[in-house]
Design a protein around this motif. Structure first.
Motif: not given
Length: 125
Positions: A42-48, A95-104
């Motif tokens: 699983v790959e999240y974009e920044p903020g994904g 409940l939560v699965s997200r990229n913790a960064s909004t830039t990386e």
């Protein structure tokens, strides 16, 4: 909320546009009749992020890059870095699965041990 769908041998996994889900391996478990192992990245974009969901599987998460925020119902939210792990049980609500960064970007591997005919992910309202 728009969803992308990934098919793997009849298994469907839905994720938000901000997540790229790649099937890596699916294998029947002959020592456990009716069970299978499934590995995805699983790959999240920044903020994904992914919507609230459950797996009805034993899910083992390993972070490869970036930082991932994870939380199951009844537990505290944790932020994981590369090399760290997370576990979800079959009855857990994620409940939560997200990229913790909004830039990386962030990337992790999930290994699911599940019933062969069970869906990979089920949305929870």
């Amino acid at each position: 909320m728009s969803a992308a769908v990934c098919l793997l041998g009849g298994v469907t996994f839905a994720a938000e546009d901000a997540a790229k889900v790649t099937p890596l391996m699916q294998k029947d478990l002959p020592n456990y009749p009716g069970k299978e192992g499934l590995m995805i990245s699983v790959e999240y974009e920044p903020g994904g992020s992914s919507p609230i969901h459950k797996h009805e599987a034993n899910a083992f998460v390993y972070v490869l890059e970036g930082s991932i925020a994870m939380q199951v119902k009844g537990e505290k939210e944790v932020t994981l870095s590369p090399g760290e792990t997370f576990y979800e049980g079959p009855s857990d609500i994620h409940l939560v699965s997200r990229n913790a960064s909004t830039t990386e970007p962030a990337k992790f591997i999930v290994v699911l041990l599940k019933n062969k005919d069970a869906p990979v992910v089920m949305p929870v309202e």
